[in-house]
Design a protein around this motif. Structure first.
Motif, PDB file in Angstrom:
ATOM      1  N   TYR A   1      11.427  -5.349 -25.908  1.00  5.72           N
ATOM      2  CA  TYR A   1      12.273  -5.688 -24.774  1.00  5.72           C
ATOM      3  C   TYR A   1      12.735  -4.439 -24.038  1.00  5.72           C
ATOM      4  N   TYR A   2      12.895  -4.572 -22.735  1.00  3.55           N
ATOM      5  CA  TYR A   2      13.407  -3.485 -21.917  1.00  3.55           C
ATOM      6  C   TYR A   2      14.849  -3.182 -22.314  1.00  3.55           C
ATOM      7  N   ASN A   3      15.168  -1.899 -22.388  1.00  3.43           N
ATOM      8  CA  ASN A   3      16.526  -1.460 -22.696  1.00  3.43           C
ATOM      9  C   ASN A   3      16.856  -0.314 -21.742  1.00  3.43           C
ATOM     10  N   LYS A   4      17.806  -0.546 -20.843  1.00  2.00           N
ATOM     11  CA  LYS A   4      18.138   0.426 -19.802  1.00  2.00           C
ATOM     12  C   LYS A   4      18.492   1.798 -20.366  1.00  2.00           C
ATOM     13  N   THR A   5      19.213   1.850 -21.481  1.00  2.00           N
ATOM     14  CA  THR A   5      19.636   3.149 -22.025  1.00  2.00           C
ATOM     15  C   THR A   5      18.469   3.932 -22.642  1.00  2.00           C
ATOM     16  N   SER A   6      17.343   3.279 -22.873  1.00  2.00           N
ATOM     17  CA  SER A   6      16.165   3.947 -23.434  1.00  2.00           C
ATOM     18  C   SER A   6      15.118   4.269 -22.376  1.00  2.00           C
ATOM     19  N   GLU A   7      15.446   3.980 -21.126  1.00  2.00           N
ATOM     20  CA  GLU A   7      14.523   4.215 -20.022  1.00  2.00           C
ATOM     21  C   GLU A   7      14.396   5.716 -19.756  1.00  2.00           C
ATOM     22  N   SER A   8      13.162   6.156 -19.537  1.00  2.00           N
ATOM     23  CA  SER A   8      12.926   7.561 -19.242  1.00  2.00           C
ATOM     24  C   SER A   8      11.715   7.676 -18.329  1.00  2.00           C
ATOM     25  N   GLY A   9      11.402   8.897 -17.929  1.00  5.11           N
ATOM     26  CA  GLY A   9      10.256   9.085 -17.066  1.00  5.11           C
ATOM     27  C   GLY A   9       9.991  10.544 -16.768  1.00  5.11           C
ATOM     28  N   ILE A  10       8.896  10.757 -16.063  1.00  2.52           N
ATOM     29  CA  ILE A  10       8.464  12.078 -15.624  1.00  2.52           C
ATOM     30  C   ILE A  10       8.135  11.976 -14.144  1.00  2.52           C
ATOM     31  N   LEU A  11       8.466  12.993 -13.405  1.00  2.90           N
ATOM     32  CA  LEU A  11       8.228  13.047 -11.970  1.00  2.90           C
ATOM     33  C   LEU A  11       6.758  12.777 -11.646  1.00  2.90           C
ATOM     34  N   PHE A  12       6.524  11.849 -10.733  1.00  2.00           N
ATOM     35  CA  PHE A  12       5.153  11.418 -10.402  1.00  2.00           C
ATOM     36  C   PHE A  12       4.276  12.564  -9.892  1.00  2.00           C
TER      37      PHE A  12
ATOM     38  N   TYR B   1       0.830  -1.194   0.000  1.00  2.00           N
ATOM     39  CA  TYR B   1       0.000   0.000   0.000  1.00  2.00           C
ATOM     40  C   TYR B   1       0.875   1.259   0.000  1.00  2.00           C
ATOM     41  N   GLY B   2       0.488   2.226  -0.820  1.00  2.00           N
ATOM     42  CA  GLY B   2       1.159   3.517  -0.853  1.00  2.00           C
ATOM     43  C   GLY B   2       2.261   3.619  -1.886  1.00  2.00           C
ATOM     44  N   THR B   3       2.661   2.477  -2.443  1.00  2.00           N
ATOM     45  CA  THR B   3       3.717   2.501  -3.448  1.00  2.00           C
ATOM     46  C   THR B   3       3.208   3.171  -4.715  1.00  2.00           C
ATOM     47  N   ILE B   4       3.993   4.129  -5.196  1.00  2.00           N
ATOM     48  CA  ILE B   4       3.719   4.764  -6.484  1.00  2.00           C
ATOM     49  C   ILE B   4       4.907   4.477  -7.377  1.00  2.00           C
ATOM     50  N   ARG B   5       4.638   3.863  -8.513  1.00  2.00           N
ATOM     51  CA  ARG B   5       5.691   3.559  -9.495  1.00  2.00           C
ATOM     52  C   ARG B   5       5.393   4.370 -10.747  1.00  2.00           C
ATOM     53  N   GLY B   6       6.356   5.162 -11.159  1.00  2.00           N
ATOM     54  CA  GLY B   6       6.154   5.920 -12.391  1.00  2.00           C
ATOM     55  C   GLY B   6       6.507   7.365 -12.208  1.00  2.00           C
ATOM     56  N   LEU B   7       6.335   8.024 -13.246  1.00  2.00           N
ATOM     57  CA  LEU B   7       5.777   7.709 -14.560  1.00  2.00           C
ATOM     58  C   LEU B   7       6.909   7.266 -15.482  1.00  2.00           C
ATOM     59  N   HIS B   8       6.843   6.086 -16.038  1.00  2.00           N
ATOM     60  CA  HIS B   8       7.932   5.487 -16.803  1.00  2.00           C
ATOM     61  C   HIS B   8       7.555   5.284 -18.267  1.00  2.00           C
ATOM     62  N   PHE B   9       8.588   5.216 -19.105  1.00  2.00           N
ATOM     63  CA  PHE B   9       8.419   4.844 -20.508  1.00  2.00           C
ATOM     64  C   PHE B   9       9.784   4.585 -21.119  1.00  2.00           C
ATOM     65  N   GLN B  10       9.774   3.901 -22.254  1.00  2.00           N
ATOM     66  CA  GLN B  10      10.966   3.639 -23.050  1.00  2.00           C
ATOM     67  C   GLN B  10      10.911   4.550 -24.274  1.00  2.00           C
ATOM     68  N   THR B  11      12.043   5.036 -24.708  1.00  2.00           N
ATOM     69  CA  THR B  11      12.086   5.958 -25.839  1.00  2.00           C
ATOM     70  C   THR B  11      12.656   5.294 -27.092  1.00  2.00           C
ATOM     71  N   GLY B  12      12.465   5.977 -28.226  1.00  2.00           N
ATOM     72  CA  GLY B  12      13.070   5.567 -29.495  1.00  2.00           C
ATOM     73  C   GLY B  12      12.638   4.192 -29.946  1.00  2.00           C
TER      74      GLY B  12
ATOM     75  N   LEU C   1      -4.402   2.178  -8.825  1.00  2.32           N
ATOM     76  CA  LEU C   1      -4.828   3.273  -9.682  1.00  2.32           C
ATOM     77  C   LEU C   1      -3.788   3.351 -10.783  1.00  2.32           C
ATOM     78  N   ASP C   2      -4.187   3.057 -12.001  1.00  2.00           N
ATOM     79  CA  ASP C   2      -3.271   3.067 -13.130  1.00  2.00           C
ATOM     80  C   ASP C   2      -3.391   4.422 -13.825  1.00  2.00           C
ATOM     81  N   VAL C   3      -2.258   5.017 -14.175  1.00  2.00           N
ATOM     82  CA  VAL C   3      -2.236   6.358 -14.759  1.00  2.00           C
ATOM     83  C   VAL C   3      -1.399   6.345 -16.026  1.00  2.00           C
ATOM     84  N   VAL C   4      -1.932   6.932 -17.092  1.00  2.00           N
ATOM     85  CA  VAL C   4      -1.190   7.062 -18.345  1.00  2.00           C
ATOM     86  C   VAL C   4      -1.257   8.511 -18.828  1.00  2.00           C
ATOM     87  N   VAL C   5      -0.177   8.933 -19.499  1.00  2.00           N
ATOM     88  CA  VAL C   5      -0.095  10.277 -20.062  1.00  2.00           C
ATOM     89  C   VAL C   5       0.351  10.135 -21.511  1.00  2.00           C
TER      90      VAL C   5
END
Length: 182
Positions: free
Chosen positions: A137-148, A55-66, A82-86
């Motif tokens: 597939y997940y690629n660490k160098t393409s990982e990005s995100g926005i402050l929750f 309870y209380g865990t917030i994960r995100g906002l994440h995405f892969q680029t390129g 609560l699932d959130v998309v932008v």
């Protein structure tokens, strides 16, 4: 299966047909032919992921680029989130708009999130098992995100600030403005 267009272009809520009896329930969580017919896309899911959160865990906002951008098919196997998309697709009619939806092990609903979206979730139950398919597939160098807690997005995570559990990595993601200007 019932597929409903969310307020965001190309993002869908999927309600599977659930068969219940005295033993419990059964539902088909994914069928390629049915998915393709209802969503209208040929998606080749190549990776399944699972997380367990308290309870209380917030994960995100994440995405892969390129070239490593990912579409996701999301559901909750246990608990409630609560699932959130932008929508971060500049050419989209719903660019920079957001959508929140409660996924539970009771409603068995799923959310299809296309490439070009930021994604996150908040755990509303004591524990949640969060499961999703990815078409890349997940690629660490393409990982990005926005402050929750970006002030521009002003997302209501439905978790009091004192109860929010955020990873150090997620606390240091850029604001939406900083991401857009990078």
């Amino acid at each position: 299966m019932t597929v409903k267009q969310s307020p965001l272009k190309d993002c869908f809520v999927i309600e599977p047909k659930v068969f219940k009896d005295e033993r419990g329930n059964f539902f088909e969580s994914f069928n390629y032919k049915t998915f393709k017919k209802n969503i209208g896309l040929e998606i080749d899911f190549v990776q399944d992921n699972q997380s367990i959160s308290q309870y209380g865990t917030i994960r995100g906002l994440h995405f892969q680029t390129g070239e490593f951008a990912q579409s996701k098919l999301i559901r909750v196997a246990k608990g409630e989130v609560l699932d959130v998309v932008v929508d971060l697709r500049p050419d989209s009619e719903t660019y920079l708009k957001q959508f929140s939806y409660v996924l539970t092990d009771e409603n068995n609903h799923q959310l299809f999130v296309p490439r070009g979206f930021a994604h996150g979730f908040a755990t509303l139950s004591s524990e949640a098992i969060f499961v999703y398919k990815c078409d890349n597939y997940y690629n660490k160098t393409s990982e990005s995100g926005i402050l929750f807690n970006d002030k521009t997005l002003n997302i209501d995570w439905q978790i009091p600030e004192k109860d929010q559990i955020i990873s150090e990595k997620d606390e240091h993601l850029p604001t939406l403005e900083a991401y857009l200007n990078s």
